[in-house]
Design a protein around this motif. Sequence first.
Motif, PDB file in Angstrom:
ATOM      1  N   CYS A 221       7.135   6.964  -1.969  1.00 26.68           N
ATOM      2  CA  CYS A 221       7.690   7.252  -3.288  1.00 26.68           C
ATOM      3  C   CYS A 221       9.213   7.286  -3.254  1.00 26.68           C
ATOM      4  CB  CYS A 221       7.170   8.598  -3.798  1.00 26.68           C
ATOM      5  SG  CYS A 221       5.436   8.579  -4.282  1.00 26.68           S
TER       6      CYS A 221
ATOM      7  N   TYR B   3       0.815  -1.220   0.000  1.00 23.44           N
ATOM      8  CA  TYR B   3       0.000   0.000   0.000  1.00 23.44           C
ATOM      9  C   TYR B   3       0.850   1.271   0.000  1.00 23.44           C
ATOM     10  CZ  TYR B   3      -3.230   3.629   1.430  1.00 23.44           C
ATOM     11  OH  TYR B   3      -3.953   4.792   1.489  1.00 23.44           O
ATOM     12  N   HIS B   4       1.882   1.320   0.822  1.00 25.84           N
ATOM     13  CA  HIS B   4       2.628   2.581   0.969  1.00 25.84           C
ATOM     14  C   HIS B   4       3.458   2.919  -0.270  1.00 25.84           C
ATOM     15  CE1 HIS B   4       5.812  -0.272   1.876  1.00 25.84           C
ATOM     16  NE2 HIS B   4       6.703   0.696   1.825  1.00 25.84           N
ATOM     17  N   ARG B   5       3.562   1.982  -1.233  1.00 29.31           N
ATOM     18  CA  ARG B   5       4.344   2.235  -2.450  1.00 29.31           C
ATOM     19  C   ARG B   5       3.460   2.397  -3.684  1.00 29.31           C
ATOM     20  NH1 ARG B   5       9.833   3.161  -2.514  1.00 29.31           N
ATOM     21  NH2 ARG B   5      10.306   1.541  -4.053  1.00 29.31           N
TER      22      ARG B   5
ATOM     23  N   SER C 100      -6.231   4.371  -5.705  1.00 28.10           N
ATOM     24  CA  SER C 100      -5.058   3.769  -5.066  1.00 28.10           C
ATOM     25  C   SER C 100      -4.804   4.365  -3.685  1.00 28.10           C
ATOM     26  CB  SER C 100      -3.820   3.931  -5.951  1.00 28.10           C
ATOM     27  OG  SER C 100      -3.554   5.300  -6.209  1.00 28.10           O
TER      28      SER C 100
ATOM     29  N   GLN D 180       2.124   7.308   1.662  1.00 29.29           N
ATOM     30  CA  GLN D 180       2.399   7.027   0.255  1.00 29.29           C
ATOM     31  C   GLN D 180       3.372   8.031  -0.342  1.00 29.29           C
ATOM     32  OE1 GLN D 180      -1.266   6.575  -1.953  1.00 29.29           O
ATOM     33  NE2 GLN D 180      -1.599   4.500  -1.175  1.00 29.29           N
TER      34      GLN D 180
END
Length: 351
Positions: free
Chosen positions: A222, A40-42, A130, A218
């Motif tokens: 990055c 999720y965090h990417r 997303s 997120q």
Amino acid sequence: MSTLNPELVDTAVDAAPRDYGHAPPPPDARVIAAPAGTPYHRLARTELHRWWRPLVATLVALVSWFLLQLNAGIGLGVAAGLTGVEPARTSGLLFADPLWDNAAVLIALALLIPGVLLAARLVQRRPAGSLSSVIGRLRWRWLAVCMAASAVAVVLLFNLIAVFTAVAGDVPWNAMFALPSSGWADWPTFLTAAVVLVALVPFQAAAEEYVFRGWIPQAFGCYLRTPWVGIIVAGALFALAHGLGTPWGFAELFLFSFVLGVLVLRTGGLEAAIALHVANNLFFFLFAATFVGGLSDSGSAAGSPWPVLAAGAIMWPLYGWVILRLATRFRIARTAPEPPRRLVKAPAAAA
């Protein structure tokens, strides 16, 4: 043989191969999702990612939020004038009526949602969904499961606060949430407030989740593979956004944010975080509305005394444990699944 639901699991097993070709994504695609297997965090780090996109997108989200607030404020001002609601005579408030003032704040915060969704879609050129989960949207059945668990957790939290307050004996009950001791509100007043709060609090709570458990982690994702920097920074900012109060209040808000950040990572979406935030805020807003003047003096969670932290230190990790067990049982996706294949007809065989 039963089939696997891509909404719930990380990958789905293909059926028997067919004689079709698969069209690759066009090189000039306007929107590109993260590849399968992305946590999720990417999800914001797609093939179109450039170092400047998260920074510009954050600026666009803030500007969009400001403009949306400006227009909403004008609309509320006109509506207040037409209904005879007077502006506040005290600095820091918008309306003299506490219900109108709280509604204005809730609406302003709710407008964070379109701000971040627009920035994700237009600047980062990724699916706006997303931000919701690894499958590109909110998983409504999973959200309903989390809401049921959240309702139980918040009721237990309230009772734990009462127990710690009674045992300690040094914190007045009405000081828990800066509530007045002026008595119960009448039914028409409470029901009117309840309708407004039930309509607005879910959007306000969800908006904070989209920012603090979605956008910020997120954005850090990055640049960093580890999710923990984003979760910790978001937790500190979440606590500070509620104002400077007591050390107990800051610690409780940070713990709340940290647990929800972990759940978002481990369940691949915002559903568990939104559910608990909505249940918590709605419960205590409605509790404040039962008092005369409760909505005008309810204060902020940042000013909470130590029994609130003690109760949260028990309930928030317990809620997290329950959600993780349920996520395993319901086979909730933690990473992006394979995108649906776009089938094209194979060229006809020569005669």
